[in-house]
Write an enzyme that holds these catalytic residues in place. Structure first.
Site, mmCIF file in Angstrom:
data_model
loop_
_atom_site.group_PDB
_atom_site.id
_atom_site.type_symbol
_atom_site.label_atom_id
_atom_site.label_comp_id
_atom_site.label_asym_id
_atom_site.label_seq_id
_atom_site.Cartn_x
_atom_site.Cartn_y
_atom_site.Cartn_z
ATOM 1 N N ARG A 110 43.692 38.343 35.543
ATOM 2 C CA ARG A 110 43.528 39.489 34.493
ATOM 3 C C ARG A 110 43.680 41.053 35.500
ATOM 4 O O ARG A 110 43.390 41.076 36.283
ATOM 5 C CB ARG A 110 42.684 39.881 33.540
ATOM 6 N N GLU A 209 35.925 46.370 28.226
ATOM 7 C CA GLU A 209 35.145 47.536 29.492
ATOM 8 C C GLU A 209 36.050 48.403 30.383
ATOM 9 O O GLU A 209 35.468 49.462 30.535
ATOM 10 C CB GLU A 209 34.660 46.360 30.239
ATOM 11 N N ARG A 213 43.093 45.618 29.245
ATOM 12 C CA ARG A 213 42.791 44.611 29.892
ATOM 13 C C ARG A 213 44.148 43.567 29.862
ATOM 14 O O ARG A 213 44.079 43.438 28.896
ATOM 15 C CB ARG A 213 41.311 43.613 29.485
ATOM 16 N N CYS A 255 33.538 49.772 35.814
ATOM 17 C CA CYS A 255 32.394 49.251 37.237
ATOM 18 C C CYS A 255 33.375 49.495 38.424
ATOM 19 O O CYS A 255 34.288 48.710 38.696
ATOM 20 C CB CYS A 255 32.260 47.684 36.525
ATOM 21 N N THR A 257 32.868 47.234 40.424
ATOM 22 C CA THR A 257 33.260 46.194 41.279
ATOM 23 C C THR A 257 35.909 45.589 41.133
ATOM 24 O O THR A 257 36.018 45.102 42.179
ATOM 25 C CB THR A 257 32.725 45.052 41.192
ATOM 26 N N ARG A 264 41.507 40.143 38.835
ATOM 27 C CA ARG A 264 40.641 38.886 38.224
ATOM 28 C C ARG A 264 41.854 37.400 38.206
ATOM 29 O O ARG A 264 42.570 37.136 37.287
ATOM 30 C CB ARG A 264 39.658 38.216 38.516
ATOM 31 N N ARG A 293 32.886 31.596 38.946
ATOM 32 C CA ARG A 293 31.800 31.391 38.308
ATOM 33 C C ARG A 293 31.559 30.539 37.187
ATOM 34 O O ARG A 293 32.567 29.810 37.182
ATOM 35 C CB ARG A 293 32.527 32.685 37.779
ATOM 36 N N GLU A 298 31.497 35.320 33.794
ATOM 37 C CA GLU A 298 30.821 36.083 34.157
ATOM 38 C C GLU A 298 29.227 35.650 33.836
ATOM 39 O O GLU A 298 28.737 35.604 32.668
ATOM 40 C CB GLU A 298 30.806 37.540 33.468
HETATM 41 P P1 ADP Z 1 36.870 38.518 33.358
HETATM 42 O O1 ADP Z 1 37.411 39.184 32.161
HETATM 43 O O2 ADP Z 1 36.413 40.124 33.989
HETATM 44 O O3 ADP Z 1 37.389 38.103 34.425
HETATM 45 P P2 ADP Z 1 34.988 36.977 32.518
HETATM 46 O O4 ADP Z 1 34.694 35.636 33.792
HETATM 47 O O5 ADP Z 1 33.830 37.041 31.295
HETATM 48 O O6 ADP Z 1 35.786 38.671 32.595
HETATM 49 O O7 ADP Z 1 36.333 36.297 31.653
HETATM 50 C C1 ADP Z 1 36.378 36.024 30.530
HETATM 51 C C2 ADP Z 1 37.158 35.131 29.808
HETATM 52 O O8 ADP Z 1 37.788 34.396 29.984
HETATM 53 C C3 ADP Z 1 35.631 33.719 29.471
HETATM 54 O O9 ADP Z 1 35.804 33.665 27.892
HETATM 55 C C4 ADP Z 1 36.413 32.522 30.312
HETATM 56 O O10 ADP Z 1 35.662 31.666 30.208
HETATM 57 C C5 ADP Z 1 37.758 33.296 29.914
HETATM 58 N N1 ADP Z 1 38.007 32.209 31.143
HETATM 59 C C6 ADP Z 1 38.524 32.852 32.778
HETATM 60 N N2 ADP Z 1 38.602 31.857 33.963
HETATM 61 C C7 ADP Z 1 40.104 31.576 32.818
HETATM 62 C C8 ADP Z 1 40.560 30.297 32.987
HETATM 63 N N3 ADP Z 1 41.448 29.903 34.192
HETATM 64 N N4 ADP Z 1 40.845 29.926 32.049
HETATM 65 C C9 ADP Z 1 40.429 29.478 30.709
HETATM 66 N N5 ADP Z 1 39.912 30.612 30.498
HETATM 67 C C10 ADP Z 1 39.395 31.671 31.820
HETATM 68 N N1 ARG Z 2 27.023 45.830 35.297
HETATM 69 C C1 ARG Z 2 26.554 44.487 35.794
HETATM 70 C C2 ARG Z 2 25.795 44.309 36.808
HETATM 71 O O1 ARG Z 2 25.295 45.400 37.769
HETATM 72 C C3 ARG Z 2 27.847 43.396 35.923
HETATM 73 C C4 ARG Z 2 28.675 44.014 37.350
HETATM 74 C C5 ARG Z 2 29.909 43.312 36.932
HETATM 75 N N2 ARG Z 2 30.764 42.827 36.033
HETATM 76 C C6 ARG Z 2 31.378 43.641 35.239
HETATM 77 N N3 ARG Z 2 32.180 42.821 34.270
HETATM 78 N N4 ARG Z 2 31.894 44.725 35.359
HETATM 79 O O2 ARG Z 2 25.466 42.941 36.899
#
Ligand code: ADP
Ligand code: ARG
Length: 340
Positions: A110, A209, A213, A255, A257, A264, A293, A298
């Site tokens: 993403r 967020e 995305r 954010c 980060t 990611r 993770r 997360e």
């Molecule tokens: P981000 O969108 O910042 O990466 P998350 O870590 O919360 O935030 O992931 C968002 C969603 O995507 C979660 O439901 C997670 O389980 C799913 N996800 C993350 N990586 C994978 C993957 N490799 N395969 C399938 N689902 C995934």
């Molecule tokens: N604001 C949260 C923290 O400080 C999340 C930080 C990183 N994650 C995010 N989805 N931006 O722990």
């Protein structure tokens, strides 16, 4: 005295770096859209377990409040002195990671984007969100070929259809308490929605967020294929949308980060042996600049030995380099798992 009292147990980066002196310097400032220090750190004040605790309300926040954002960014991302963040979004051709499909269950990449000229999601009125959603839908309607299909508005799409998307994980929930305290959930589910390509391998979350995305996802281990699809989508959307960008910080996100590439890239990988040898797994993770993770995203737990392994670097590294590092790291992890 610092007028913002962080919970005693809080170990957030914002608490660490917002000294009294910096607080005094920033507390009366506003960005042009009216974002303040108080709004930026509200989530960190409310949630003692915040790791970071600060969000940007617009692109200008990174400059106006740089005395606090800069040290947070420096500590989270590492040295950024004299940094010129360079983007390198181009297709790659890497061997499939797990051709026997024994370990990798799925691959997901993403990136986040915010549009120039709009406040970021924690600082938007309903009418701004509406205008933004309209603009994004128009841009998405230009996607062609395999990337083409449909936008499902959380307000207007058929309820049964939305339920189906939810059960298949093609949907996002209202943000967690960290995002909630930041203001990201305001007016949810209004002006939120998901774009899905016909083959459901490209997804775009609107007004989560970040404004966008963009997610490429497949139940397989062909990292290049997943990445190349993302490249096509982002390059097509860049033709009509103008994204918030800074020469040092790269793509600007809610954010800190996520600044830089905002990417990611990772896999869900089942590592039954390495789960019993965590020190070896952590060594590999560190050596290849990766992170772990939980299985459901997360701040969740590992279930059934399914780890979410992804890049930990986002700033000062290009998108293509992240994918190449991840590929090398995952090959090493699979090799270690096989050898145990
Ligand atoms: P981000 O969108 O910042 O990466 P998350 O870590 O919360 O935030 O992931 C968002 C969603 O995507 C979660 O439901 C997670 O389980 C799913 N996800 C993350 N990586 C994978 C993957 N490799 N395969 C399938 N689902 C995934
Ligand atoms: N604001 C949260 C923290 O400080 C999340 C930080 C990183 N994650 C995010 N989805 N931006 O722990």
């Amino acid at each position: 005295m610092n007028p913002f009292i962080f919970p005693e147990e809080s170990n957030s980066l914002v608490k660490k770096h917002l000294s009294q002196k910096i607080c005094k310097l920033l507390e009366q400032l506003n960005t042009d859209s009216g974002f303040t220090l108080e709004k930026a750190i509200h989530s960190g004040l409310k949630n003692p377990d915040s790791a970071i605790g600060i969000y940007a309300g617009d692109a200008q926040s990174y400059q106006t409040f740089s005395p606090v954002f800069d040290p947070v960014i420096l500590e989270y991302h590492g040295g950024v002195e004299n940094l010129k963040h360079k983007s390198d979004i181009r297709e790659l051709d890497l061997p499939v990671l797990d051709p026997e499909e024994k370990y990798i269950l799925s691959t997901r990449i993403r990136i986040a984007r915010n549009l120039k000229g709009f406040s970021f999601p924690c600082h938007m009125t309903l009418s701004q969100r509406r205008e933004l959603e309209k603009k994004i839908i128009t841009a998405l309607s230009c996607l062609k070929g395999n990337l083409k299909w449909n936008y499902y508005s959380f307000e207007h799409a058929d309820k049964k259809e939305l339920k189906r998307l939810e059960t298949k994980n093609f949907w996002f929930q209202k943000g967690d308490r960290f995002q909630d305290a930041a203001g990201i959930n305001s007016d949810f589910p209004k002006c939120r929605g998901v774009y899905l390509s016909f083959d459901k391998q490209l997804m775009v979350w609107v007004n989560e967020e970040d404004h966008l995305r963009i997610i490429s996802l497949e139940k397989a281990s062909d990292l290049s294929k997943v990445y190349n699809r993302l490249c096509q989508a982002i390059l097509a959307l860049s033709q009509t949308l103008d994204f918030a960008w800074d020469k040092t910080y790269g793509h600007l996100t809610s954010c800190p980060t996520n600044i830089g590439t905002s990417m990611r890239a990772g896999v869900h990988i089942q590592l039954e042996k390495l789960e019993q040898k965590k020190e070896l797994l952590f060594q590999l993770i560190k050596a290849y600049n990766l992170q772990i993770r939980g299985t459901r995203g997360e701040k969740t737990k590992i279930e059934n030995a399914v780890f979410d392994i992804s890049n930990s670097q986002r700033l000062g590294i290009s998108e293509s380099r992240i994918i190449q590092n991840l590929h090398a790291g995952l090959l090493a992890i699979i090799k270690a798992e096989k050898s145990l």
